[in-house]
Write an enzyme that holds these catalytic residues in place. Structure first.
Site, PDB file in Angstrom:
ATOM      1  N   ALA A 219       0.742  -1.249  -0.155  1.00  0.00           N
ATOM      2  CA  ALA A 219      -0.200   0.082   0.100  1.00  0.00           C
ATOM      3  C   ALA A 219       0.805   1.292  -0.069  1.00  0.00           C
ATOM      4  O   ALA A 219       0.543   2.405  -0.755  1.00  0.00           O
ATOM      5  CB  ALA A 219      -0.965  -0.124   1.239  1.00  0.00           C
TER       6      ALA A 219
ATOM      7  N   GLU B 209      12.165  -9.224 -10.975  1.00  0.00           N
ATOM      8  CA  GLU B 209      13.300  -9.534 -11.170  1.00  0.00           C
ATOM      9  C   GLU B 209      14.301  -9.341 -10.058  1.00  0.00           C
ATOM     10  O   GLU B 209      14.960 -10.259  -9.775  1.00  0.00           O
ATOM     11  CB  GLU B 209      13.941  -8.504 -12.235  1.00  0.00           C
ATOM     12  CG  GLU B 209      13.055  -8.793 -13.620  1.00  0.00           C
ATOM     13  CD  GLU B 209      11.918  -7.769 -13.892  1.00  0.00           C
ATOM     14  OE1 GLU B 209      11.310  -7.614 -12.744  1.00  0.00           O
ATOM     15  OE2 GLU B 209      11.787  -7.083 -14.907  1.00  0.00           O
TER      16      GLU B 209
END
Length: 161
Positions: free
Chosen positions: A67, A76
């Site tokens: 959030a 990645e």
């Protein structure tokens, strides 16, 4: 008068999964599975990454949102950091990345962000050999790069410190 520098990057554009090696296909399928596991309740953009190690072992990561947006992490980097934390000496032979929107089956072009490219470059620099990168592209195509350096030709490394 300013001098010019020309950079040539060779990218294999593969028209379908049929052009992938068996290992590349397995890595892309693992990346797609990782995307399904992404925690992306805010963007609904699911990204998966898969690493193929020197011994053939595969390791995956997915994007993890928060959030407080800056607190999330891309697929990645999730894969690379988890690998390094658990297997710090492992050599990476391939990195595959894919993405899709939640509630859609079609995979989208998956281009690593700048921060991911820099982290990918760090691991390539660390292992002192290229890490080939396979990216899902549009319309069932794939992009194959021979090295992270093709994605980030001007890298910041420890040699610049």
């Amino acid at each position: 008068m300013a001098n010019k520098l020309t950079i040539n990057i060779n990218i294999d554009v593969l028209d379908s999964a049929a052009e992938l090696s068996e290992q590349e296909l397995q890595a892309m399928e693992l990346a797609q599975q990782a995307a399904a596991d992404a925690y992306a309740p805010y963007s609904n953009f699911l990204v998966g990454a898969a690493l193929v190690l020197e011994d053939g072992t595969m390791f995956k990561g997915s994007n993890q949102e928060n959030a407080a947006y800056p607190s999330g992490l891309c697929a990645e980097r999730t894969a690379l950091f988890a690998l390094s934390a658990n297997h710090p000496q492992a050599k990476i032979k391939l990195l595959a990345v894919t993405a899709r929107r939640r509630n859609e089956q079609e995979f989208l072009p998956a281009m690593p962000c700048g921060a991911c490219r820099q982290v990918m470059a760090e691991y390539e620099f660390k292992q002192k050999e290229p890490i080939p990168v396979l990216l899902q592209a549009a319309n069932g195509k794939f992009y194959r790069f021979n090295s992270v350096a093709d994605l980030l030709p001007f890298q910041f490394t420890s040699e610049h410190l």
